[in-house]
Design a protein around this motif. Structure first.
Motif, short mmCIF file in Angstrom:
data_model
loop_
_atom_site.label_atom_id
_atom_site.label_comp_id
_atom_site.label_asym_id
_atom_site.label_seq_id
_atom_site.Cartn_x
_atom_site.Cartn_y
_atom_site.Cartn_z
N PHE A 115 27.87 36.19 49.15
CA PHE A 115 29.33 36.19 49.22
C PHE A 115 29.93 35.45 48.03
CE2 PHE A 115 33.10 33.73 50.45
CZ PHE A 115 34.01 34.75 50.68
N ALA A 116 29.39 34.27 47.73
CA ALA A 116 29.90 33.47 46.61
C ALA A 116 29.69 34.20 45.28
CB ALA A 116 29.21 32.11 46.58
N LEU A 117 28.56 34.86 45.14
CA LEU A 117 28.30 35.61 43.91
C LEU A 117 29.21 36.83 43.81
CD1 LEU A 117 24.40 35.45 43.89
CD2 LEU A 117 25.96 34.20 42.36
N ASP A 118 29.36 37.56 44.89
CA ASP A 118 30.18 38.78 44.89
C ASP A 118 31.65 38.48 44.61
OD1 ASP A 118 27.91 40.26 45.49
OD2 ASP A 118 28.43 40.53 47.60
N THR A 119 32.12 37.36 45.12
CA THR A 119 33.54 37.02 44.96
C THR A 119 33.78 36.05 43.81
OG1 THR A 119 33.35 35.28 46.64
CG2 THR A 119 34.08 37.47 47.39
N GLN A 120 32.72 35.71 43.10
CA GLN A 120 32.79 34.85 41.91
C GLN A 120 33.47 33.51 42.19
OE1 GLN A 120 34.59 37.33 38.89
NE2 GLN A 120 32.81 38.65 38.78
N ILE A 121 33.07 32.89 43.29
CA ILE A 121 33.60 31.57 43.63
C ILE A 121 33.09 30.56 42.60
CG2 ILE A 121 33.62 29.73 45.36
CD1 ILE A 121 33.43 31.92 47.49
N GLU A 122 33.99 29.81 42.01
CA GLU A 122 33.65 28.93 40.90
C GLU A 122 33.39 27.49 41.30
OE1 GLU A 122 36.35 29.28 37.63
OE2 GLU A 122 36.54 31.44 37.91
N PHE A 123 33.61 27.14 42.56
CA PHE A 123 33.46 25.76 42.99
C PHE A 123 32.68 25.71 44.30
CE2 PHE A 123 37.47 26.20 40.73
CZ PHE A 123 37.29 25.29 39.70
N GLY A 124 32.05 24.57 44.56
CA GLY A 124 31.43 24.33 45.84
C GLY A 124 30.00 24.83 45.96
#
Length: 68
Positions: free
Chosen positions: A43-52
């Protein structure tokens, strides 16, 4: 939803957005025994979450995964 099955579901999210080494280690340990850690990381990779920390992986570690 997979988020409801996550170990962190009832954990203060501050733990996953701290830069303190002790909190990072604690967050990663919680993720390490989580049944949905892979889905969380994806999920973080797919949505390109930059923090956490997601799926036991820090933002810097995710950047490394994507660049390789």
């Amino acid at each position: 939803m997979w988020q409801l099955q996550a170990n962190c579901n009832e954990t203060n999210t501050e733990l996953f957005f701290s830069e303190l080494k002790s909190k990072v280690e604690k967050a990663k340990a919680l993720c390490g025994s989580c049944a949905v850690a892979e889905k969380c990381l994806q999920f973080a990779l797919d949505t390109q979450i930059e923090f956490g920390i997601f799926g036991g992986v820090t933002a810097d570690e995710r950047k490394e995964l994507v660049s390789n």
